[in-house]
Design an enzyme around this catalytic site. Structure first.
Site, PDB file in Angstrom:
ATOM      1  N   ILE A 154      59.990  78.330  83.821  1.00 49.21           N
ATOM      2  CA  ILE A 154      60.970  77.269  83.570  1.00 49.21           C
ATOM      3  C   ILE A 154      60.292  76.025  82.988  1.00 49.21           C
ATOM      4  O   ILE A 154      59.085  75.833  83.136  1.00 49.21           O
ATOM      5  CB  ILE A 154      61.794  76.928  84.842  1.00 49.21           C
ATOM      6  N   LYS A 180      57.278  80.296  87.821  1.00 49.64           N
ATOM      7  CA  LYS A 180      56.208  79.453  87.253  1.00 49.64           C
ATOM      8  C   LYS A 180      56.871  78.185  86.727  1.00 49.64           C
ATOM      9  O   LYS A 180      57.501  78.185  85.668  1.00 49.64           O
ATOM     10  CB  LYS A 180      55.524  80.214  86.108  1.00 49.64           C
ATOM     11  N   PRO A 181      56.746  77.074  87.474  1.00 53.66           N
ATOM     12  CA  PRO A 181      57.326  75.824  86.978  1.00 53.66           C
ATOM     13  C   PRO A 181      56.429  75.241  85.882  1.00 53.66           C
ATOM     14  O   PRO A 181      55.308  75.715  85.670  1.00 53.66           O
ATOM     15  CB  PRO A 181      57.332  74.934  88.220  1.00 53.66           C
ATOM     16  N   ALA A 182      56.921  74.213  85.205  1.00 53.75           N
ATOM     17  CA  ALA A 182      56.160  73.633  84.091  1.00 53.75           C
ATOM     18  C   ALA A 182      55.079  72.689  84.604  1.00 53.75           C
ATOM     19  O   ALA A 182      55.296  71.950  85.570  1.00 53.75           O
ATOM     20  CB  ALA A 182      57.099  72.898  83.152  1.00 53.75           C
ATOM     21  N   GLU A 183      53.944  72.699  83.951  1.00 57.72           N
ATOM     22  CA  GLU A 183      52.836  71.831  84.342  1.00 57.72           C
ATOM     23  C   GLU A 183      53.199  70.351  84.204  1.00 57.72           C
ATOM     24  O   GLU A 183      52.636  69.501  84.873  1.00 57.72           O
ATOM     25  CB  GLU A 183      51.574  72.150  83.520  1.00 57.72           C
ATOM     26  N   SER A 234      60.626  76.663  74.540  1.00 66.76           N
ATOM     27  CA  SER A 234      60.675  76.616  73.075  1.00 66.76           C
ATOM     28  C   SER A 234      60.775  78.024  72.482  1.00 66.76           C
ATOM     29  O   SER A 234      60.298  78.993  73.076  1.00 66.76           O
ATOM     30  CB  SER A 234      59.412  75.934  72.549  1.00 66.76           C
ATOM     31  N   GLU A 236      59.081  79.229  70.108  1.00 65.07           N
ATOM     32  CA  GLU A 236      57.749  79.757  69.801  1.00 65.07           C
ATOM     33  C   GLU A 236      57.124  80.391  71.052  1.00 65.07           C
ATOM     34  O   GLU A 236      56.605  81.505  71.005  1.00 65.07           O
ATOM     35  CB  GLU A 236      56.834  78.634  69.274  1.00 65.07           C
ATOM     36  N   GLU A 255      66.304  81.503  77.012  1.00 64.35           N
ATOM     37  CA  GLU A 255      67.104  80.294  76.764  1.00 64.35           C
ATOM     38  C   GLU A 255      66.208  79.321  76.016  1.00 64.35           C
ATOM     39  O   GLU A 255      65.284  78.760  76.594  1.00 64.35           O
ATOM     40  CB  GLU A 255      67.574  79.734  78.111  1.00 64.35           C
ATOM     41  N   CYS A 289      68.234  71.031  76.198  1.00 57.39           N
ATOM     42  CA  CYS A 289      68.451  72.152  75.288  1.00 57.39           C
ATOM     43  C   CYS A 289      69.827  72.080  74.650  1.00 57.39           C
ATOM     44  O   CYS A 289      69.996  72.400  73.484  1.00 57.39           O
ATOM     45  CB  CYS A 289      68.266  73.471  76.016  1.00 57.39           C
ATOM     46  N   GLN A 335      54.540  64.823  73.290  1.00 63.39           N
ATOM     47  CA  GLN A 335      55.925  64.892  72.800  1.00 63.39           C
ATOM     48  C   GLN A 335      56.293  63.600  72.058  1.00 63.39           C
ATOM     49  O   GLN A 335      56.991  63.628  71.055  1.00 63.39           O
ATOM     50  CB  GLN A 335      56.888  65.122  73.966  1.00 63.39           C
ATOM     51  N   LYS A 338      54.578  63.658  68.634  1.00 68.43           N
ATOM     52  CA  LYS A 338      55.231  64.635  67.757  1.00 68.43           C
ATOM     53  C   LYS A 338      56.544  64.063  67.202  1.00 68.43           C
ATOM     54  O   LYS A 338      56.824  64.162  66.005  1.00 68.43           O
ATOM     55  CB  LYS A 338      55.501  65.919  68.572  1.00 68.43           C
TER      56      LYS A 338
HETATM   57  P1  NAI Z   1      57.068  75.504  76.242  1.00 63.58           P
HETATM   58  O1  NAI Z   1      58.142  76.415  75.776  1.00 63.58           O
HETATM   59  O2  NAI Z   1      55.689  75.815  75.780  1.00 63.58           O
HETATM   60  O3  NAI Z   1      57.069  75.455  77.843  1.00 63.58           O
HETATM   61  C1  NAI Z   1      58.079  76.002  78.678  1.00 63.58           C
HETATM   62  C2  NAI Z   1      57.448  76.777  79.810  1.00 63.58           C
HETATM   63  O4  NAI Z   1      56.688  77.860  79.274  1.00 63.58           O
HETATM   64  C3  NAI Z   1      56.466  75.985  80.685  1.00 63.58           C
HETATM   65  O5  NAI Z   1      56.566  76.394  82.025  1.00 63.58           O
HETATM   66  C4  NAI Z   1      55.119  76.406  80.123  1.00 63.58           C
HETATM   67  O6  NAI Z   1      54.068  76.294  81.050  1.00 63.58           O
HETATM   68  C5  NAI Z   1      55.363  77.853  79.781  1.00 63.58           C
HETATM   69  N1  NAI Z   1      54.451  78.420  78.776  1.00 63.58           N
HETATM   70  C6  NAI Z   1      53.818  77.769  77.771  1.00 63.58           C
HETATM   71  N2  NAI Z   1      53.063  78.637  77.065  1.00 63.58           N
HETATM   72  C7  NAI Z   1      53.216  79.853  77.627  1.00 63.58           C
HETATM   73  C8  NAI Z   1      52.692  81.150  77.358  1.00 63.58           C
HETATM   74  N3  NAI Z   1      51.849  81.365  76.352  1.00 63.58           N
HETATM   75  N4  NAI Z   1      53.087  82.181  78.132  1.00 63.58           N
HETATM   76  C9  NAI Z   1      53.956  81.989  79.146  1.00 63.58           C
HETATM   77  N5  NAI Z   1      54.466  80.786  79.461  1.00 63.58           N
HETATM   78  C10 NAI Z   1      54.102  79.725  78.717  1.00 63.58           C
HETATM   79  O7  NAI Z   1      57.496  74.036  75.822  1.00 63.58           O
HETATM   80  P2  NAI Z   1      56.639  72.678  75.731  1.00 63.58           P
HETATM   81  O8  NAI Z   1      55.353  72.927  75.052  1.00 63.58           O
HETATM   82  O9  NAI Z   1      56.593  72.065  77.057  1.00 63.58           O
HETATM   83  O10 NAI Z   1      57.596  71.803  74.785  1.00 63.58           O
HETATM   84  C11 NAI Z   1      57.559  71.977  73.380  1.00 63.58           C
HETATM   85  C12 NAI Z   1      58.944  72.046  72.787  1.00 63.58           C
HETATM   86  O11 NAI Z   1      59.675  73.101  73.385  1.00 63.58           O
HETATM   87  C13 NAI Z   1      59.837  70.841  72.993  1.00 63.58           C
HETATM   88  O12 NAI Z   1      59.608  69.855  72.032  1.00 63.58           O
HETATM   89  C14 NAI Z   1      61.210  71.422  72.861  1.00 63.58           C
HETATM   90  O13 NAI Z   1      61.584  71.493  71.523  1.00 63.58           O
HETATM   91  C15 NAI Z   1      61.057  72.813  73.412  1.00 63.58           C
HETATM   92  N6  NAI Z   1      61.544  72.912  74.794  1.00 63.58           N
HETATM   93  C16 NAI Z   1      62.820  73.316  74.997  1.00 63.58           C
HETATM   94  C17 NAI Z   1      63.344  73.364  76.260  1.00 63.58           C
HETATM   95  C18 NAI Z   1      64.745  73.771  76.488  1.00 63.58           C
HETATM   96  O14 NAI Z   1      65.319  73.488  77.542  1.00 63.58           O
HETATM   97  N7  NAI Z   1      65.342  74.443  75.548  1.00 63.58           N
HETATM   98  C19 NAI Z   1      62.560  72.977  77.433  1.00 63.58           C
HETATM   99  C20 NAI Z   1      61.201  72.608  77.125  1.00 63.58           C
HETATM  100  C21 NAI Z   1      60.740  72.573  75.848  1.00 63.58           C
END
Ligand code: NAI
Ligand code: MG
Length: 486
Positions: A154, A180-183, A234, A236, A255, A289, A335, A338
């Site tokens: 998440i 796994k919550p976010a760091e 995200s 990606e 999501e 989101c 963020q 960016k």
């Molecule tokens: P992220 O998608 O990388 O992080 C979300 C979760 O995924 C976190 O718990 C993170 O630790 C985990 N994660 C990161 N890399 C991973 C990997 N290789 N394998 C498994 N889990 C992994 O997002 P981030 O870097 O925090 O934010 C970047 C962009 O993502 C934001 O600018 C936004 O555009 C988008 N985002 C969208 C969200 C939504 O609710 N739709 C929420 C958070 C970010």
């Protein structure tokens, strides 16, 4: 900085015990830029332990989770909702300081978290399979079974709400979990995990493994012994997670955010529409989101609506979460950098800034603030129309008629939400059907969080549905039993 709430355990919850990791991660308060706590930095080893603990809890001996009746699970979830409500002040303070969101929004998030446990607590014993008419010498039924061990990754923007959405539904359906919550923000999640233990959730049913995405997250997504995976974040990272899960054919829910349009026709109630447009983009500083980040306005109403919005944006103030202003900071320096780079590039491309909010007087120096802004005169196909900026930035486009409105609304790879503002009933229905997205709101936006309403994306916004009864079903799978009895 004001006094901090009492911090929860910074360790990982594995098999009912709080486990220290060799390394830890600092927790930063985004309103101040100061380190306020630390959390565990789980690695593959802890993920293995957590998945095995969840496995044992799911399919262990008599008395374990999979033997709990639906009614017993329901009662536990309802009791847990009450425990969250009783801890509301502390949870809200943790969410506010950890994410930087205004206190009123943090409080709302905790109330929503409790409501998820109430909703899914109420639903847990109302979920059932079907019987199917077949040959006369057969009886056929479907069993709706939990997957087993659900992995949940998440994000940081709504830790408590997304915990509620994912954990309540998965537990109600009878699964066990590794989350796994976010760091960048997980203090409320750690507190919720403490409350779950205090409220007698059997050991191993909920495991919480804080850590970095590329370490803990990647190890969890690739784990061969998980039975389902849900990811919010995200597109990606979603691709990486989906690829890892595909190796073991693990079913997934993704999501992945959006670039959702608010489509305002000239016959709309402009006062209600303009307020919803403002809220839809500044909530959580645009880091949502389902943010309504594109405004499509009919030409003959453009001056009227934009006039109101310019006034409203100019009056918006950014401040620390505790100050409870209109807008808090972004989650971290990365963020912010960016977003600022993208805004800079947009201006260099001739895009106009129609209005901007301001920093409040005395705003903390180290906070990651970006003031809300409205962008207009945007060339078709520009990045600010295509990419999720994840900040308080509203991109405006003007249309002439319904056909053009629909074309612009759908000119995106994303498809999470859409708002339609018009009094014309036929147009409401045509657009609701024509827009390519998981949710459409007519003369409102977001339905106040809509815990009861299925939610999820199409295209680059992901797939699968959370929230509502649909979200509960998506944490189950169907088994068909065909009995030949002669
Ligand atoms: P992220 O998608 O990388 O992080 C979300 C979760 O995924 C976190 O718990 C993170 O630790 C985990 N994660 C990161 N890399 C991973 C990997 N290789 N394998 C498994 N889990 C992994 O997002 P981030 O870097 O925090 O934010 C970047 C962009 O993502 C934001 O600018 C936004 O555009 C988008 N985002 C969208 C969200 C939504 O609710 N739709 C929420 C958070 C970010
Ligand atoms: Mg933080």
């Amino acid at each position: 900085m004001q006094s901090l709430p009492e911090m929860p355990s910074h360790q990982a919850l594995i098999g009912g015990a709080w486990i220290a990791t060799r390394a830890t991660l600092d927790v930063e308060a985004p309103s101040h830029g100061e380190t306020i706590s630390r959390i565990a930095r789980c690695q593959a080893e802890e993920i293995d332990q957590a998945v095995e603990a969840a496995r044992r809890a799911f399919s262990g001996r008599l008395g374990d989770w999979s033997r709990w009746t639906a009614r017993r699970r329901s009662e536990w979830l309802l009791g847990f909702a009450a425990a969250i409500e009783a801890d509301h002040e502390r949870l809200s303070a943790l969410e506010c300081v950890d994410t930087g969101k205004p206190m009123t929004q943090a409080r709302g998030d905790i109330a929503s978290c409790a409501r998820y446990f109430r909703f899914y607590g109420g639903a847990a014993d109302k979920l059932h399979g079907e019987t199917i008419p077949f040959e006369n010498d057969f009886s056929v039924m479907t069993l709706r079974e939990p997957f087993g061990v659900c992995a949940q990754i998440i994000p940081w923007n709504y830790p408590a709400q997304i915990f509620g959405r994912c954990v309540a539904a998965a537990l109600a359906a009878g699964n066990t979990l590794v989350l796994k919550p976010a760091e960048d923000a997980c203090l409320s999640v750690l507190r919720l995990a403490e409350l779950a233990v205090e409220n007698g959730l059997p050991e191993g049913v909920l495991n919480v493994v804080p850590g970095l995405g590329r370490e803990a997250g990647a190890a969890l997504a690739a784990h061969p012994h998980i039975d389902h995976l849900s990811f919010t974040g995200s597109p990606e990272t979603g691709t990486l997670v989906a690829q890892a899960a595909a190796v073991h054919h693990v079913p997934i829910t993704m999501e992945l955010g959006g670039k959702s349009p608010q489509v305002v026709f000239a016959d709309a109630d402009m006062e209600t529409a303009s307020e919803a447009v403002v809220r839809g983009i500044i909530q959580n500083a645009g880091q949502t989101c389902s943010a309504g980040s594109r405004l499509l306005v009919q030409r003959e109403a453009a001056d009227r609506l934009l006039g109101r919005l310019v006034e409203r944006f100019a009056a918006l103030r950014c401040d620390a979460g505790e100050a409870d202003a209109d807008c808090g900071p972004l989650i971290n320096a990365r963020q912010k950098a960016k977003l600022e780079a993208r805004l800079e590039a947009a201006r260099a491309d001739g895009i106009q800034t129609l209005a901007q909010g301001r920093l409040a007087d005395g705003v903390p120096q180290g906070g990651h603030f970006v003031v809300p802004s409205i962008l207009s005169e945007i060339p078709a196909g520009h990045e600010v129309l295509r990419e999720e900026l994840f900040g308080p930035v509203l991109a405006v486009q003007v249309f002439d008629d319904e056909a053009e409105a629909l074309a612009l609304a759908n000119a995106t790879d994303f498809g999470l939400c859409a708002g339609i503002w018009t009094r014309d009933g036929g147009r409401q229905l045509r657009l609701a059907k024509g827009i390519r997205s998981g949710q459409v709101f007519v003369n409102n936006y977001g339905a106040a969080g809509g815990i009861e309403l299925p939610f999820g994306g199409v295209g680059r916004s992901g797939h699968g549905r959370e929230k509502g009864f649909e979200g509960l079903r998506s944490y189950t799978r169907i088994k068909t039993v065909a009995i030949r009895h002669g």
